[in-house]
Design a protein around this motif. Structure first.
Motif, PDB file in Angstrom:
ATOM      1  N   CYS A   1       6.348  49.431  56.773  1.00 20.00           N
ATOM      2  CA  CYS A   1       5.800  48.494  55.779  1.00 20.00           C
ATOM      3  C   CYS A   1       6.386  48.812  54.411  1.00 20.00           C
ATOM      4  O   CYS A   1       6.414  49.977  53.991  1.00 20.00           O
ATOM      5  N   TRP A   2       6.854  47.796  53.749  1.00 19.65           N
ATOM      6  CA  TRP A   2       7.371  47.913  52.377  1.00 19.65           C
ATOM      7  C   TRP A   2       6.426  47.162  51.457  1.00 19.65           C
ATOM      8  O   TRP A   2       6.284  45.950  51.540  1.00 19.65           O
ATOM      9  N   GLN A   3       5.751  47.880  50.576  1.00 21.18           N
ATOM     10  CA  GLN A   3       4.756  47.301  49.681  1.00 21.18           C
ATOM     11  C   GLN A   3       5.420  46.843  48.392  1.00 21.18           C
ATOM     12  O   GLN A   3       6.014  47.641  47.669  1.00 21.18           O
ATOM     13  N   LEU A   4       5.312  45.550  48.112  1.00 15.64           N
ATOM     14  CA  LEU A   4       5.839  45.008  46.865  1.00 15.64           C
ATOM     15  C   LEU A   4       4.857  45.253  45.728  1.00 15.64           C
ATOM     16  O   LEU A   4       3.661  45.477  45.947  1.00 15.64           O
ATOM     17  N   PRO A   5       5.331  45.227  44.484  1.00 14.97           N
ATOM     18  CA  PRO A   5       4.404  45.400  43.347  1.00 14.97           C
ATOM     19  C   PRO A   5       3.325  44.327  43.352  1.00 14.97           C
ATOM     20  O   PRO A   5       3.614  43.133  43.512  1.00 14.97           O
ATOM     21  N   TRP A   6       2.107  44.756  43.187  1.00 20.25           N
ATOM     22  CA  TRP A   6       0.963  43.832  43.221  1.00 20.25           C
ATOM     23  C   TRP A   6      -0.131  44.358  42.308  1.00 20.25           C
ATOM     24  O   TRP A   6      -0.491  45.547  42.343  1.00 20.25           O
ATOM     25  N   VAL A   7      -0.624  43.478  41.467  1.00 17.61           N
ATOM     26  CA  VAL A   7      -1.709  43.823  40.551  1.00 17.61           C
ATOM     27  C   VAL A   7      -2.955  43.092  41.021  1.00 17.61           C
ATOM     28  O   VAL A   7      -2.957  41.855  41.105  1.00 17.61           O
ATOM     29  N   PRO A   8      -4.007  43.804  41.376  1.00 18.76           N
ATOM     30  CA  PRO A   8      -5.224  43.126  41.863  1.00 18.76           C
ATOM     31  C   PRO A   8      -5.843  42.270  40.765  1.00 18.76           C
ATOM     32  O   PRO A   8      -5.817  42.644  39.587  1.00 18.76           O
ATOM     33  N   PRO A   9      -6.361  41.114  41.119  1.00 13.34           N
ATOM     34  CA  PRO A   9      -6.996  40.259  40.108  1.00 13.34           C
ATOM     35  C   PRO A   9      -8.271  40.899  39.589  1.00 13.34           C
ATOM     36  O   PRO A   9      -8.918  41.691  40.282  1.00 13.34           O
ATOM     37  N   PRO A  10      -8.637  40.586  38.369  1.00 12.82           N
ATOM     38  CA  PRO A  10      -9.871  41.161  37.828  1.00 12.82           C
ATOM     39  C   PRO A  10     -11.090  40.703  38.617  1.00 12.82           C
ATOM     40  O   PRO A  10     -11.205  39.543  39.004  1.00 12.82           O
TER      41      PRO A  10
ATOM     42  N   VAL B   1      -9.223  24.675  50.040  1.00 13.96           N
ATOM     43  CA  VAL B   1      -9.247  25.552  48.883  1.00 13.96           C
ATOM     44  C   VAL B   1      -8.261  26.693  49.093  1.00 13.96           C
ATOM     45  O   VAL B   1      -8.262  27.352  50.130  1.00 13.96           O
ATOM     46  N   VAL B   2      -7.362  26.903  48.120  1.00 17.23           N
ATOM     47  CA  VAL B   2      -6.359  27.965  48.211  1.00 17.23           C
ATOM     48  C   VAL B   2      -7.042  29.295  47.931  1.00 17.23           C
ATOM     49  O   VAL B   2      -7.695  29.478  46.903  1.00 17.23           O
ATOM     50  N   ARG B   3      -6.877  30.225  48.852  1.00 18.24           N
ATOM     51  CA  ARG B   3      -7.517  31.535  48.692  1.00 18.24           C
ATOM     52  C   ARG B   3      -6.711  32.387  47.725  1.00 18.24           C
ATOM     53  O   ARG B   3      -5.514  32.164  47.495  1.00 18.24           O
ATOM     54  N   ALA B   4      -7.355  33.378  47.166  1.00 19.60           N
ATOM     55  CA  ALA B   4      -6.684  34.295  46.246  1.00 19.60           C
ATOM     56  C   ALA B   4      -5.755  35.224  47.018  1.00 19.60           C
ATOM     57  O   ALA B   4      -6.025  35.614  48.153  1.00 19.60           O
ATOM     58  N   LEU B   5      -4.608  35.563  46.406  1.00 19.12           N
ATOM     59  CA  LEU B   5      -3.644  36.457  47.038  1.00 19.12           C
ATOM     60  C   LEU B   5      -4.187  37.881  47.077  1.00 19.12           C
ATOM     61  O   LEU B   5      -4.846  38.348  46.130  1.00 19.12           O
ATOM     62  N   THR B   6      -3.910  38.578  48.175  1.00 19.05           N
ATOM     63  CA  THR B   6      -4.381  39.954  48.362  1.00 19.05           C
ATOM     64  C   THR B   6      -3.190  40.905  48.458  1.00 19.05           C
ATOM     65  O   THR B   6      -2.023  40.488  48.405  1.00 19.05           O
ATOM     66  N   LYS B   7      -3.485  42.167  48.624  1.00 20.38           N
ATOM     67  CA  LYS B   7      -2.435  43.181  48.730  1.00 20.38           C
ATOM     68  C   LYS B   7      -1.584  42.973  49.971  1.00 20.38           C
ATOM     69  O   LYS B   7      -0.367  43.213  49.965  1.00 20.38           O
ATOM     70  N   GLU B   8      -2.196  42.515  51.061  1.00 22.10           N
ATOM     71  CA  GLU B   8      -1.444  42.296  52.303  1.00 22.10           C
ATOM     72  C   GLU B   8      -0.416  41.172  52.152  1.00 22.10           C
ATOM     73  O   GLU B   8       0.587  41.165  52.883  1.00 22.10           O
ATOM     74  N   ASP B   9      -0.638  40.222  51.229  1.00 18.67           N
ATOM     75  CA  ASP B   9       0.333  39.151  51.026  1.00 18.67           C
ATOM     76  C   ASP B   9       1.613  39.644  50.379  1.00 18.67           C
ATOM     77  O   ASP B   9       2.619  38.914  50.366  1.00 18.67           O
ATOM     78  N   PHE B  10       1.610  40.843  49.815  1.00 14.04           N
ATOM     79  CA  PHE B  10       2.784  41.416  49.164  1.00 14.04           C
ATOM     80  C   PHE B  10       3.349  42.590  49.972  1.00 14.04           C
ATOM     81  O   PHE B  10       3.982  43.474  49.411  1.00 14.04           O
TER      82      PHE B  10
END
Length: 505
Positions: free
Chosen positions: A74-83, A390-399
């Motif tokens: 697994c290669w984790q891309l940069p991701w900032v969790p939403p507030p 409804v479009v769901r919020a992006l999570t860490k797994e999406d990156f």
């Protein structure tokens, strides 16, 4: 002078990196900008390997399981969790409630000030008209036209009519109940009796000419009374609408937020009801593509009134057999027409009322909610569709870039170039072709070559390539032939070192 056993292939590390880049771009099209050439090269050198058996390895990842999960990288891309939105505290809720209360109080004060201003304006206008009538009563008849020319009115009757309207508007503004109309009714009855004197006279006391006049007066009186009743009904309906509007405005001023939510909910319910009714009328929901606008629709989609009409028509058609059409000869046959027509009228009236109420709710929302956008009416060629998901919020797994079967699929082209559309031999088959190009009586040389197959270059660093190349050559050589594959100590720089020595000599 070239060695007769030389053999060349066009597949190398460039093709392996390009193939891996294509696989990842197809799998993650939203992250194509991340797959730069340098990054894909690093992923190839860090995570890719040569599968000892391509078919078994692919079947392993197809089934899944613990072993396939262990071989996945697994290669984790940069991701900032939403507030994270925390629920408002009690103090915040109380503060917002206080703000809404102040806003409601301000709106009530503005409405009251507007109402007071309107009452003062009407009272001043009333006093002016009363003073004007009083002045008219004090001047002489011949001076009235000259006096009225300066006031803007043309006659005394116009002033009295305006005075009546101002009194009615003032009563509405003050919220007073409508006055008793006994005096007006008495005056109307007395005027009617004076205008139509022959109506209440018995016919035996009238002459033939008076009988004709009596019928004419009865007709005129009935028409006049009907007009007065219709006018009175319209006036009462207008007062009722104004009363409902005033009550509705008071509810909005008391709690604007709650009122807005109720209006949105009401609009949504009416919208769904009207759309459902139109869908039933146009045979909506038919999945076989045979829907026609205005059709009755299938039996299971008919409402209760339509099903009853179908039953009555079927009964009338089959109960009167024997080859004779006698429908309509009896009174109960016409009762059937009444029932059918009544159902249609009820359905149409219900649809009109729902659409009118929907239009009122839509206009009201447009007045009180600037962000409200009414939903367009569906056309027959473009029926109403379901709401967009409804479009769901992006999570860490999406990156996350998951490398599974791509780890060995990209390097498999070294042994099977047909995977990328290149019609050439793989490394194992190419080695056997090179050995076959030796002289027919050079068996000792062939054994020497197969026992010391030397690999160099960046692709020789792939894990498992020694074993797979040795197994491929062994399948093409006679049983018992000595086969050994050796890798260079520094495969990446061997070509450069050889060229530097050759240039120095």
């Amino acid at each position: 002078m070239s060695f007769p056993g030389c053999c060349q292939t066009n597949i190398g590390g460039f093709y392996v990196t390009d193939y891996l880049k294509q696989l990842l771009s197809l799998k993650y099209p939203h992250h194509m900008a991340r797959f730069t050439w340098e990054k894909v090269e690093d992923l190839k050198m860090e995570h890719c390997y040569i599968a000892p058996n391509y078919a078994l390895e692919a079947r392993l990842f197809q089934k899944g399981g613990k072993e396939a999960e262990d071989k996945t990288r697994c290669w984790q891309l940069p991701w900032v969790p939403p507030p994270i939105e925390e629920p408002p505290s009690e103090e915040e809720i109380a503060r917002k409630a206080a703000i809404r209360e102040r806003q409601g109080q301000r709106l009530r004060e503005m409405a009251e000030a507007k109402r007071s201003s309107r009452i003062n304006e009407l009272e001043n206008q009333l006093h002016g008209l009363e003073f004007l009538l009083q002045q008219l009563g004090q001047i002489q008849e011949e001076e009235i036209p000259f006096f009225l020319s300066e006031t803007g009115y043309t006659s005394k009757q116009e002033i009295e009519s305006t005075l009546t309207k101002v009194i009615q508007s003032l009563r509405k503004a003050k919220g007073e109940p409508k006055p008793e109309q006994a005096e007006n009714e008495e005056k109307t009855e007395s005027s009617m009796s004076e205008k139509y004197p022959l109506v209440n006279v018995p016919d035996n006391m009238l002459t033939p000419e008076q009988l004709k006049e009596n019928k004419r007066q009865i007709f005129l009186k009935t028409t006049t009374e009907g007009r007065q009743l219709a006018k009175q009904k319209r006036f009462e309906e207008e007062l009722e609408r104004e009363r409902k509007t005033q009550l509705d405005e008071e509810r909005r001023l008391e709690n604007p937020q709650l009122y807005l939510e109720e209006m949105h909910s009401k609009y949504k319910e009416l919208r769904e009801k009207v759309e459902q009714r139109k869908k039933l009328e146009t045979n909506g929901g038919d999945t076989n593509g045979s829907s026609v606008s205005g059709g009755v629709g299938r039996g299971e989609r008919l409402n209760a009134a339509q099903r009853e009409r179908m039953r009555l028509l079927t009964t009338a058609a089959f109960d009167r057999g024997h080859g004779e059409d006698t429908f309509g000869a009896r009174d109960e046959d016409w009762q059937l027409y009444k029932l059918m027509g009544k159902d249609n009228v009820d359905d149409e009236n219900g649809a009109d009322e729902d659409e009118a109420e929907l239009a009122c709710a839509c206009s009201r929302l447009q007045e009180i909610d600037p962000t409200f956008v009414p939903k367009p009416e569906p056309t027959p060629s473009q029926p109403a569709t379901a709401e967009a998901p409804v479009v769901r919020a992006l999570t860490k797994e999406d990156f996350q870039i998951v490398l599974g079967i791509e780890r060995f699929l990209c390097r498999e082209i070294l042994f099977h170039p047909n995977l990328v559309g290149i019609d050439q031999a793989g490394l194992d088959e190419m080695t056997r072709v090179s050995i076959r190009r030796l002289p027919s009586k050079a068996e000792a040389l062939e054994n020497r070559l197969t026992s010391s197959i030397f690999m160099t270059g960046g692709c020789s660093l792939f894990p498992g390539i020694n074993e797979l190349l040795e197994a491929g050559v062994r399948m093409l050589q006679p049983c018992g032939s000595p086969i050994k594959v050796v890798r260079a100590l520094d495969p990446v720089l061997d070509a450069w070192r050889g060229a530097s020595i050759y240039a120095a000599n």
